[in-house]
Design an enzyme around this catalytic site. Structure first.
Site, PDB file in Angstrom:
ATOM      1  N   HIS A  38       0.875  -1.218  -0.084  1.00 25.68           N
ATOM      2  CA  HIS A  38      -0.034  -0.061  -0.085  1.00 25.68           C
ATOM      3  C   HIS A  38       0.816   1.319  -0.137  1.00 25.68           C
ATOM      4  O   HIS A  38       1.994   1.221   0.207  1.00 25.68           O
ATOM      5  CB  HIS A  38      -1.029  -0.013   1.099  1.00 25.68           C
ATOM      6  CG  HIS A  38      -0.195   0.086   2.566  1.00 25.68           C
ATOM      7  ND1 HIS A  38       0.187   1.098   3.230  1.00 25.68           N
ATOM      8  CD2 HIS A  38       0.008  -0.977   3.267  1.00 25.68           C
ATOM      9  CE1 HIS A  38       0.747   0.693   4.310  1.00 25.68           C
ATOM     10  NE2 HIS A  38       0.798  -0.528   4.574  1.00 25.68           N
ATOM     11  N   CYS A  76       3.111  -5.069   6.518  1.00 30.91           N
ATOM     12  CA  CYS A  76       2.541  -4.767   5.070  1.00 30.91           C
ATOM     13  C   CYS A  76       4.037  -4.170   4.434  1.00 30.91           C
ATOM     14  O   CYS A  76       4.872  -3.633   5.239  1.00 30.91           O
ATOM     15  CB  CYS A  76       1.533  -3.837   5.141  1.00 30.91           C
ATOM     16  SG  CYS A  76      -0.106  -4.504   5.926  1.00 30.91           S
TER      17      CYS A  76
END
Length: 188
Positions: free
Chosen positions: A144, A160
């Site tokens: 992201h 992440c």
């Protein structure tokens, strides 16, 4: 070139056989976060994502033994999860809901236990690729954007991989659903 750049690049060369080819006019500053097109081993298929956590690099593989290399931030120690995944969903300006374990680690996240709407202040940034596994579904791992670009090149996230927002948008536009994603193990 700094010693750190050589050492960090070594992990990627060993795992993927990658060699950087700097485009003409590219900034040579190690602080530069600009994507770079690089050579890769010819047996690596096109249209895959590979994250090399020790060197904070993400590769989008291209035809002709090439890839685009992006600098990323990754999961902090104990939260990075290696493995093979696929892109199961893609979202523009995604909302963010911390998991129960994230709230346990950081009680300030409780404010957002029902979710934070997407937007410039959202920790998932401008775009997100949601990583899934067969039989498991959504892993809660994401590739992201970020509203904290200073975290690129470090291990600070909840597991992440993050890119600066404009590069997250670029990657989002390139990567189709069902693309294979390999989060390579940490070597250090």
């Amino acid at each position: 070139m700094h010693r750190r750049d050589v050492l960090m690049g070594g992990a990627a060369v060993g795992l993927l056989g990658l060699a950087a080819v700097e485009p003409a006019g590219a900034q040579t500053s190690p602080a530069s976060l600009l994507p770079v097109e690089v050579d890769i081993r010819p047996e690596i298929p096109a249209n895959e994502l590979h994250v090399i956590p020790d060197s904070f690099m993400l590769y989008w593989t291209l035809p002709g033994a090439r890839a685009i290399r992006y600098m990323v931030g990754v999961g902090r120690p104990g939260l990075y999860e290696s493995g093979e995944f696929y892109v199961g969903a893609k979202k523009e300006w995604p909302s963010w809901t911390p998991t129960k374990s994230m709230i346990e680690r950081n009680p300030a996240y409780k404010e957002w236990e029902d979710g934070m709407p997407g937007g410039p202040d959202n920790p998932l940034g401008a775009r997100a690729l949601y990583l899934f596994e067969p039989g498991r579904g959504d892993t809660y791992l994401r590739i992201h954007g970020t509203n904290a670009p200073s975290t690129i090149g470090s291990a600070v996230s909840n597991g992440c991989a993050r890119l600066v927002n404009d590069q997250a948008i670029d990657l989002y536009n390139r990567v189709p659903l069902r693309s294979r994603v390999v989060l390579h193990p940490k070597m250090v």
